[in-house]
Design a protein around this motif. Structure first.
Motif, PDB file in Angstrom:
ATOM      1  N   MET A   1      44.989 -13.855 -91.858  1.00  0.00           N
ATOM      2  CA  MET A   1      44.099 -12.746 -91.543  1.00  0.00           C
ATOM      3  C   MET A   1      44.379 -12.265 -90.121  1.00  0.00           C
ATOM      4  N   SER A   2      44.533 -10.956 -89.935  1.00  0.00           N
ATOM      5  CA  SER A   2      44.814 -10.416 -88.610  1.00  0.00           C
ATOM      6  C   SER A   2      43.519 -10.242 -87.834  1.00  0.00           C
ATOM      7  N   PHE A   3      43.652 -10.016 -86.531  1.00  0.00           N
ATOM      8  CA  PHE A   3      42.498  -9.842 -85.663  1.00  0.00           C
ATOM      9  C   PHE A   3      42.833  -8.788 -84.627  1.00  0.00           C
ATOM     10  N   ALA A   4      41.881  -7.912 -84.332  1.00  0.00           N
ATOM     11  CA  ALA A   4      42.087  -6.885 -83.311  1.00  0.00           C
ATOM     12  C   ALA A   4      40.796  -6.678 -82.537  1.00  0.00           C
ATOM     13  N   LEU A   5      40.920  -6.457 -81.242  1.00  0.00           N
ATOM     14  CA  LEU A   5      39.778  -6.136 -80.394  1.00  0.00           C
ATOM     15  C   LEU A   5      39.566  -4.629 -80.335  1.00  0.00           C
ATOM     16  N   ARG A   6      38.346  -4.231 -80.038  1.00  0.00           N
ATOM     17  CA  ARG A   6      38.044  -2.825 -79.776  1.00  0.00           C
ATOM     18  C   ARG A   6      38.796  -2.363 -78.522  1.00  0.00           C
ATOM     19  N   PRO A   7      39.102  -1.069 -78.433  1.00  0.00           N
ATOM     20  CA  PRO A   7      39.713  -0.556 -77.208  1.00  0.00           C
ATOM     21  C   PRO A   7      38.766  -0.712 -76.019  1.00  0.00           C
ATOM     22  N   GLY A   8      39.354  -0.784 -74.831  1.00  0.00           N
ATOM     23  CA  GLY A   8      38.558  -0.815 -73.613  1.00  0.00           C
ATOM     24  C   GLY A   8      38.719  -2.112 -72.849  1.00  0.00           C
ATOM     25  N   PRO A   9      38.146  -2.188 -71.642  1.00  0.00           N
ATOM     26  CA  PRO A   9      38.257  -3.379 -70.801  1.00  0.00           C
ATOM     27  C   PRO A   9      37.805  -4.644 -71.513  1.00  0.00           C
ATOM     28  N   VAL A  10      38.543  -5.725 -71.273  1.00  0.00           N
ATOM     29  CA  VAL A  10      38.270  -7.008 -71.921  1.00  0.00           C
ATOM     30  C   VAL A  10      37.612  -7.941 -70.902  1.00  0.00           C
ATOM     31  N   ASP A  11      36.390  -8.326 -71.168  1.00  0.00           N
ATOM     32  CA  ASP A  11      35.655  -9.269 -70.322  1.00  0.00           C
ATOM     33  C   ASP A  11      35.936 -10.675 -70.832  1.00  0.00           C
ATOM     34  N   VAL A  12      36.666 -11.471 -70.045  1.00  0.00           N
ATOM     35  CA  VAL A  12      37.098 -12.790 -70.511  1.00  0.00           C
ATOM     36  C   VAL A  12      36.099 -13.899 -70.193  1.00  0.00           C
ATOM     37  N   HIS A  13      35.025 -13.562 -69.464  1.00  0.00           N
ATOM     38  CA  HIS A  13      34.118 -14.601 -68.957  1.00  0.00           C
ATOM     39  C   HIS A  13      32.677 -14.209 -69.244  1.00  0.00           C
ATOM     40  N   ALA A  14      32.175 -14.683 -70.372  1.00  0.00           N
ATOM     41  CA  ALA A  14      30.787 -14.436 -70.765  1.00  0.00           C
ATOM     42  C   ALA A  14      30.341 -15.586 -71.656  1.00  0.00           C
ATOM     43  N   HIS A  15      29.034 -15.799 -71.731  1.00  0.00           N
ATOM     44  CA  HIS A  15      28.520 -17.004 -72.378  1.00  0.00           C
ATOM     45  C   HIS A  15      27.583 -16.674 -73.532  1.00  0.00           C
ATOM     46  N   TRP A  16      27.579 -17.577 -74.507  1.00  0.00           N
ATOM     47  CA  TRP A  16      26.718 -17.455 -75.687  1.00  0.00           C
ATOM     48  C   TRP A  16      26.417 -18.854 -76.205  1.00  0.00           C
ATOM     49  N   LEU A  17      25.166 -19.044 -76.645  1.00  0.00           N
ATOM     50  CA  LEU A  17      24.783 -20.309 -77.253  1.00  0.00           C
ATOM     51  C   LEU A  17      23.652 -20.023 -78.235  1.00  0.00           C
ATOM     52  N   PRO A  18      23.797 -20.430 -79.497  1.00  0.00           N
ATOM     53  CA  PRO A  18      22.728 -20.164 -80.472  1.00  0.00           C
ATOM     54  C   PRO A  18      21.524 -21.066 -80.219  1.00  0.00           C
ATOM     55  N   ARG A  19      20.359 -20.566 -80.595  1.00  0.00           N
ATOM     56  CA  ARG A  19      19.122 -21.314 -80.355  1.00  0.00           C
ATOM     57  C   ARG A  19      19.152 -22.715 -80.957  1.00  0.00           C
ATOM     58  N   GLU A  20      19.769 -22.841 -82.120  1.00  0.00           N
ATOM     59  CA  GLU A  20      19.734 -24.145 -82.777  1.00  0.00           C
ATOM     60  C   GLU A  20      20.537 -25.203 -82.031  1.00  0.00           C
ATOM     61  N   LEU A  21      21.311 -24.811 -81.027  1.00  0.00           N
ATOM     62  CA  LEU A  21      22.089 -25.767 -80.237  1.00  0.00           C
ATOM     63  C   LEU A  21      21.565 -25.883 -78.808  1.00  0.00           C
ATOM     64  N   PHE A  22      20.360 -25.388 -78.550  1.00  0.00           N
ATOM     65  CA  PHE A  22      19.784 -25.478 -77.207  1.00  0.00           C
ATOM     66  C   PHE A  22      19.556 -26.933 -76.774  1.00  0.00           C
ATOM     67  N   GLY A  23      19.521 -27.872 -77.727  1.00  0.00           N
ATOM     68  CA  GLY A  23      19.377 -29.279 -77.367  1.00  0.00           C
ATOM     69  C   GLY A  23      20.574 -29.845 -76.623  1.00  0.00           C
ATOM     70  N   LEU A  24      21.707 -29.129 -76.681  1.00  0.00           N
ATOM     71  CA  LEU A  24      22.975 -29.479 -76.022  1.00  0.00           C
ATOM     72  C   LEU A  24      23.593 -30.724 -76.651  1.00  0.00           C
TER      73      LEU A  24
END
Length: 335
Positions: A1-24
């Motif tokens: 399966m191929s993958f492509a990003l949207r056009p425009g600046p690429v932000d390489v440093h951002a964070h995400w964590l789902p609520r169900e994993l807030f326990g770490l």
């Protein structure tokens, strides 16, 4: 399966964590994170983050549209790194990677992902990296700069770098804000500790000969490389002056530094100018540190005002990720 990003600046440093994993991850040094009236706390420490900003993909997209970010590479917040061997660690890592993969696959090019690995278990980390490499859009791994006192020129981290390079995965190194008695007040664990952790990792990589042993490595250090740009001259002087400093590396630090990727989160015009003067061509990438209070809330505007172009912020981000440049014919082998 191929993958492509949207056009425009690429932000390489951002964070995400789902609520169900807030326990770490089991054994996390700071305990879990909690939602208190819509705000996040790490143990008893307020993170100054709205809960939805960390876990709500719609909120992430709205921030990207406001800031003119074309695509964003999401990774776990550093307190979610899996450092121990406690029961359930592998399951936590794999749950995070699976959740992030769903966000990326469903994101229609808005997102790519940097997964996590179980850092204290070499067999598990190898298995997890190989699983990441099979998922379209999961383009790398996020790592801490230190694990139990060792850095990138020692196991287990160097082994993860070797495996990532062999698989064509990019690496993002993010400090953990390690506690220290001398940095316990005034948020100094972040303001001083984070830049020093990053500089320590860069020095270990450059002076430890990791680039020579892992030449295919694509690695990015966030927060503009911490205080490394200001220390490069000192490191290079010592490399020429002291046999023990140059014993493990074949080229002076300033030369090796030009092969590293760094992000734009410097918060200062002069620091940014020093960064671009020391970095190699095409090696300064857009970063935001979303959604933290120490983030650059307008990263594209600030980077362009300091001399980069929107085209560079897209082209160079894609190069780091191993993706075709804007306008290039996509390689059918690109994940």
């Amino acid at each position: 399966m191929s993958f492509a990003l949207r056009p425009g600046p690429v932000d390489v440093h951002a964070h995400w964590l789902p609520r169900e994993l807030f326990g770490l991850a089991p054994g996390a040094p700071f305990g879990g994170i909690t939602d208190r009236d819509g705000r996040l706390f790490l143990g008893e420490v307020p993170l100054s983050i709205e809960t939805r900003s960390m876990s709500d993909v719609g909120r992430v997209r709205a921030d990207m549209e406001r800031a003119g970010v074309g695509s964003r590479v999401l990774s776990a917040p550093p307190f979610a790194f899996a450092l121990g061997t406690d029961r359930g660690t592998d399951e936590y890592v794999e749950a995070f990677n699976d959740g992030l993969a769903r966000v990326v696959v469903d994101g229609e090019g808005w997102f790519a992902g940097f997964g996590c690995v179980s850092l204290a278990d070499t067999a598990a980390s190898t298995r997890q990296l190989r699983a990441l490499a099979r998922i379209p859009g999961m383009l790398g791994v996020a790592l801490p700069p230190l694990v139990h006192g060792s850095s990138l020129d020692s196991e287990p981290l160097e082994g993860v770098l070797r495996e990532a390079a062999d698989l064509g995965l990019a690496v993002l190194v993010h400090p953990m804000q390690l506690p220290s008695p001398s940095l316990s007040r005034h948020y100094l664990a972040n303001l001083i500790g984070n830049p020093v952790e990053t500089a320590t990792a860069i020095a270990s990589l450059l002076l430890g000969g990791v680039q020579e042993r892992v030449p295919a490595l694509r690695i990015c250090f966030v927060h503009g490389g911490g205080c490394a740009p200001d220390l490069l001259g000192r490191w290079t002087h010592a490399w020429h002056a002291r046999p023990d400093v140059r014993a493990s590396s074949s080229r002076p630090p300033e030369e090796g530094f030009r092969a590293l990727f760094l992000d734009t989160v410097t918060h200062d015009d002069d620091a940014f100018a020093l960064l671009t003067a020391k970095a190699g061509d095409g090696k300064v990438l857009l970063g935001s540190d979303y959604p933290f209070d120490m983030a650059d809330g307008d990263p594209v505007r600030h980077a362009v005002a300091r001399g980069l172009t929107a085209h560079q912020l897209e082209h160079d981000g894609r190069a780091f990720l191993g993706l075709p440049g804007p306008g290039d014919d996509p390689d059918p082998l690109v994940r």
